[in-house]
Design an enzyme around this catalytic site. Structure first.
Site, short mmCIF file in Angstrom:
data_model
loop_
_atom_site.label_atom_id
_atom_site.label_comp_id
_atom_site.label_asym_id
_atom_site.label_seq_id
_atom_site.Cartn_x
_atom_site.Cartn_y
_atom_site.Cartn_z
N GLU A 182 -3.69 -2.75 5.35
CA GLU A 182 -4.28 -3.41 6.53
C GLU A 182 -4.48 -2.44 7.70
O GLU A 182 -5.30 -2.69 8.58
CB GLU A 182 -3.39 -4.59 6.95
CG GLU A 182 -4.07 -5.50 7.95
CD GLU A 182 -3.25 -6.75 8.28
OE1 GLU A 182 -2.28 -7.05 7.56
OE2 GLU A 182 -3.60 -7.42 9.28
N ALA A 231 2.93 -12.56 1.22
CA ALA A 231 1.65 -13.03 0.68
C ALA A 231 1.90 -14.13 -0.34
O ALA A 231 2.57 -13.91 -1.35
CB ALA A 231 0.90 -11.86 0.07
N ASP A 247 5.27 -8.84 1.39
CA ASP A 247 6.25 -9.72 0.75
C ASP A 247 5.92 -11.19 0.98
O ASP A 247 6.22 -12.05 0.17
CB ASP A 247 7.65 -9.41 1.29
CG ASP A 247 8.73 -10.05 0.44
OD1 ASP A 247 9.19 -9.40 -0.50
OD2 ASP A 247 9.09 -11.22 0.72
N ALA A 277 0.84 -1.20 0.00
CA ALA A 277 0.00 0.00 0.00
C ALA A 277 0.87 1.25 0.00
O ALA A 277 0.66 2.18 -0.80
CB ALA A 277 -0.93 -0.01 1.21
N HIS A 283 -5.98 -17.31 10.27
CA HIS A 283 -5.79 -18.18 9.10
C HIS A 283 -5.82 -19.62 9.59
O HIS A 283 -5.15 -19.96 10.56
CB HIS A 283 -4.46 -17.87 8.42
CG HIS A 283 -4.36 -18.44 7.04
ND1 HIS A 283 -4.29 -19.79 6.80
CD2 HIS A 283 -4.35 -17.84 5.82
CE1 HIS A 283 -4.23 -20.00 5.49
NE2 HIS A 283 -4.27 -18.83 4.88
N SER A 305 -7.15 -8.52 0.03
CA SER A 305 -6.38 -7.46 0.71
C SER A 305 -5.31 -6.85 -0.19
O SER A 305 -5.07 -5.64 -0.14
CB SER A 305 -5.75 -7.99 1.98
OG SER A 305 -5.18 -9.24 1.73
N LEU A 306 -4.66 -7.65 -1.04
CA LEU A 306 -3.67 -7.05 -1.94
C LEU A 306 -4.40 -6.12 -2.92
O LEU A 306 -3.91 -5.05 -3.26
CB LEU A 306 -2.89 -8.13 -2.70
CG LEU A 306 -1.98 -9.06 -1.87
CD1 LEU A 306 -1.08 -9.87 -2.81
CD2 LEU A 306 -1.13 -8.32 -0.88
N HIS A 309 -3.97 -13.64 11.64
CA HIS A 309 -3.47 -13.42 10.28
C HIS A 309 -3.73 -12.00 9.78
O HIS A 309 -2.87 -11.39 9.16
CB HIS A 309 -4.14 -14.44 9.36
CG HIS A 309 -3.68 -14.40 7.94
ND1 HIS A 309 -2.38 -14.60 7.59
CD2 HIS A 309 -4.38 -14.20 6.78
CE1 HIS A 309 -2.27 -14.53 6.26
NE2 HIS A 309 -3.46 -14.27 5.75
N ARG A 343 -12.67 -10.93 6.00
CA ARG A 343 -12.10 -10.65 4.67
C ARG A 343 -12.13 -11.89 3.78
O ARG A 343 -11.75 -12.99 4.20
CB ARG A 343 -10.65 -10.22 4.85
CG ARG A 343 -9.90 -9.99 3.56
CD ARG A 343 -8.48 -9.55 3.86
NE ARG A 343 -7.75 -10.62 4.51
CZ ARG A 343 -6.87 -11.39 3.91
NH1 ARG A 343 -6.62 -11.25 2.62
NH2 ARG A 343 -6.24 -12.33 4.58
N GLU A 396 -9.52 -19.72 -3.72
CA GLU A 396 -9.35 -19.80 -2.27
C GLU A 396 -10.72 -19.83 -1.60
O GLU A 396 -11.74 -19.70 -2.27
CB GLU A 396 -8.50 -18.61 -1.77
CG GLU A 396 -7.06 -18.69 -2.24
CD GLU A 396 -6.20 -17.56 -1.71
OE1 GLU A 396 -5.99 -17.49 -0.50
OE2 GLU A 396 -5.74 -16.75 -2.53
N LYS A 452 10.36 0.12 8.80
CA LYS A 452 11.10 -0.48 9.91
C LYS A 452 12.22 -1.39 9.42
O LYS A 452 13.17 -1.63 10.12
CB LYS A 452 10.14 -1.29 10.80
CG LYS A 452 9.18 -0.42 11.59
CD LYS A 452 8.77 -1.08 12.90
CE LYS A 452 7.57 -1.95 12.78
NZ LYS A 452 7.07 -2.41 14.09
N ASP A 504 1.60 -0.39 14.65
CA ASP A 504 2.13 0.95 14.96
C ASP A 504 1.22 2.06 14.41
O ASP A 504 0.94 3.04 15.10
CB ASP A 504 3.54 1.12 14.37
CG ASP A 504 4.49 0.04 14.86
OD1 ASP A 504 4.23 -0.54 15.94
OD2 ASP A 504 5.49 -0.24 14.17
#
Ligand code: SIN
Length: 538
Positions: A360, A44, A42, A14, A229, A376-377, A336, A371, A113, A33, A208
């Site tokens: 997220e 996913a 990364d 995002a 998950h 989400s991607l 998850h 979801r 899925e 971070k 955060d």
């Protein structure tokens, strides 16, 4: 002090999508971070859902998303994301993402899925997130207006006269605090899986952005909807390694230790029911039988297909001595994905002017109470671009500030050798959140969790003010605050819906769907599903 037009906190999908889409219009700073390959994006494996085949339709994708979301999806947001899907895929392809194609015909190789009635998940083998992040990082690094700063953990937002101006951030490799100003500030820090002791999330997922937004007075919504998950590898060295739902999409079966399939007694979709149903069924069976895990069985499928399609998962399992082509894999559920977050509108605006939230970190209304896998991607790209379009205008309308903000004040803080207190609190929070506010919840457990979290937040507060900040302490303060928001929202919801299952209130509320809203200084309230957010200047 560093100034920019666009300050982006978080360097996942995002955040980088936003950065790339504003970079031609001003100076961008991206604080993260760690390296891109330590982000949740990364990791996913599954892919990105979009309607790209003639057998599928926007209506079907919409229906599946709404069904999973159990009445809490915002219909206009669902439609917006789904219709934007094909264009977002093209955007990623243009950036160089190598989505898998069928060998002979060249069409997209679409995966399936849980909860999807059609094949619509674009993937790059089982390395989708990694390939996407590699392409975006390359593009962002090459753009002259984007400055990417790593080892920066944002601590607090800077807010003046009700407008966000930027953030203070710790440089964790030099232990110095920096002030970062932005005409627009964007929170894209991902989720908060580390609030739970068992999670598929990377270490950096400590909520955060959510915690900073709350402290700055932004509204947070639907924090009780935490997705577990169903299938993380159960192995002492695997640290909850995720076994993609795409495995079940290709025919993998969930079985009990005695080999029996059990999911059809819970849902006619069996192993491909939505995650709330599958995770709860596994939790129920494990508790009833006293077993430690259930099995994910791929052994009946063609071995060469499995090793090719799931090369990464196969290799990783082999490193633990498990060959998935011959041995069913032991699996358990783990935290998850946070469906709730900073409440935003269709442009990614939060209720605090000048502050956007995407990915997220945000609650846009797409996911509702649960979801749909791989949405989400899609949301990260759609909202990264939508927020960018809005921020380009906001940057010119935002009120000017008269004076620079005060530098970070570390007061009388001293070095501490008592890191044992921090790690004890980390463990305690994550364990009681798992046991009391996990897959199955109850009123009594909320009371217990709340008592503990209030006590610990006081202890952390004392610690925070007395000792010099470290990234562990900053993250502890954030997971404690996010945990409190989850407990408060969960305790106030008088129903079970989607991912939120309370043994004492197993029915849907007769009042219909509503968003829970938590805001600093106010009691939890329930609102109609969110609307547009208009600022006085626009
Ligand atoms: C998975 O591959 O099972 C995870 C994908 C997602 O959470 O959408």
């Amino acid at each position: 002090m560093d100034s920019s037009d666009f300050l982006v906190i978080g360097g996942g999908l995002a955040g980088l999508t936003f950065a790339l889409n504003v970079a031609d219009h001003g100076k961008v700073i991206v604080l993260s971070k760690g390296l891109a390959d330590t982000s949740a994006s990364d990791r996913a494996q599954g892919g990105i859902a979009s309607v790209v085949s003639a057998e599928d339709s926007f209506d079907e994708h919409e229906k599946d998303t709404q069904r999973a979301g159990a009445g809490l999806c915002r219909p206009e947001i669902v439609r917006m994301c789904i219709e934007a899907g094909p264009d977002c895929i093209q955007h990623l392809v243009d950036l160089g993402v190598p989505f898998s194609r069928k060998e002979q015909v060249g069409d997209w190789d679409l995966g399936k899925e849980g909860g999807h009635s059609k094949r619509r998940v674009l993937h790059a083998g089982d390395f989708t997130g990694h390939e996407i992040m590699a392409a975006l990082t390359k593009a962002a690094s090459a753009h002259p207006n984007i400055r990417m700063l790593q080892d920066r953990i944002a601590v607090n937002l800077i807010e003046e006269d009700g407008v966000c101006r930027g953030a203070y951030a710790l440089d964790s490799s030099h232990n110095t605090m920096g002030t970062f100003l932005g005409r627009c500030t964007v929170l894209a820090t991902g989720g908060a899986g580390k609030v739970y002791v068992y999670t598929s999330n990377p270490d950096m997922a400590t909520g955060d952005g959510m915690a900073m937004a709350y402290r700055a007075g932004a509204e947070m919504s639907n924090m009780e909807f935490v997705q577990f998950h169903p299938t993380c590898l159960y192995h002492p060295r695997a640290k909850n390694f995720l076994l993609s739902e795409a495995l079940r999409g290709e025919g993998g079966k969930l079985r009990l230790a005695d080999g029996s399939e059990f999911l059809r007694t819970y849902d006619s979709r069996g192993s491909l029911a939505t995650r709330d149903i599958v995770a709860r069924a596994i939790d129920f069976e494990l508790k009833k039988r006293g077993d430690d895990y259930v099995l994910l069985d791929m052994t009946h499928l063609d071995a060469s297909f499995v090793t090719q399609r799931f090369a990464n998962i196969h290799k990783r399992c082999l490193s633990y001595g498990l060959d998935m082509t011959t041995t069913p894999l032991p699996v358990v559920p783990a935290a998850h994905y946070f469906c709730g977050g900073v409440r935003t509108d269709h442009r990614g605006r939060s209720s605090l002017p000048g502050l956007y939230a995407i990915g997220e970190t945000a609650n846009t209304g797409l996911h509702g109470a649960n979801r749909l896998a791989s949405n989400s991607l899609l949301e990260a790209v759609v909202f990264g671009r939508a927020a960018a379009r809005d921020a380009i205008h906001w940057r010119d309308q935002a009120p000017a500030f008269s004076s620079p903000p005060p530098p970070w004040d570390s007061g009388e803080a001293v070095d501490s050798d008592e890191m044992v207190v921090v790690s004890q609190n980390w463990d305690e929070i994550r364990r009681f959140m798992w046991n009391y506010v996990g897959i199955v919840r109850s009123d009594k457990r909320f009371e217990r969790a709340l008592r503990r979290i209030e006590f610990m937040r006081e202890e952390i507060h004392d610690y925070y003010w007395n000792f010099l900040l470290t990234s562990d302490l900053i993250e502890l303060r954030n997971i404690a605050l996010v945990a409190e928001m989850v407990v408060l929202a969960a305790g106030a919801r008088t129903e079970s819906r989607g991912l939120h299952y309370n043994l004492n209130r197993p029915q849907l509320s007769a009042d219909g769907p509503s968003d829970s809203v938590v805001k600093r200084g106010s009691a939890v309230r329930f609102d109609p599903l969110a609307q547009e957010i208009n600022y006085p200047w626009s």
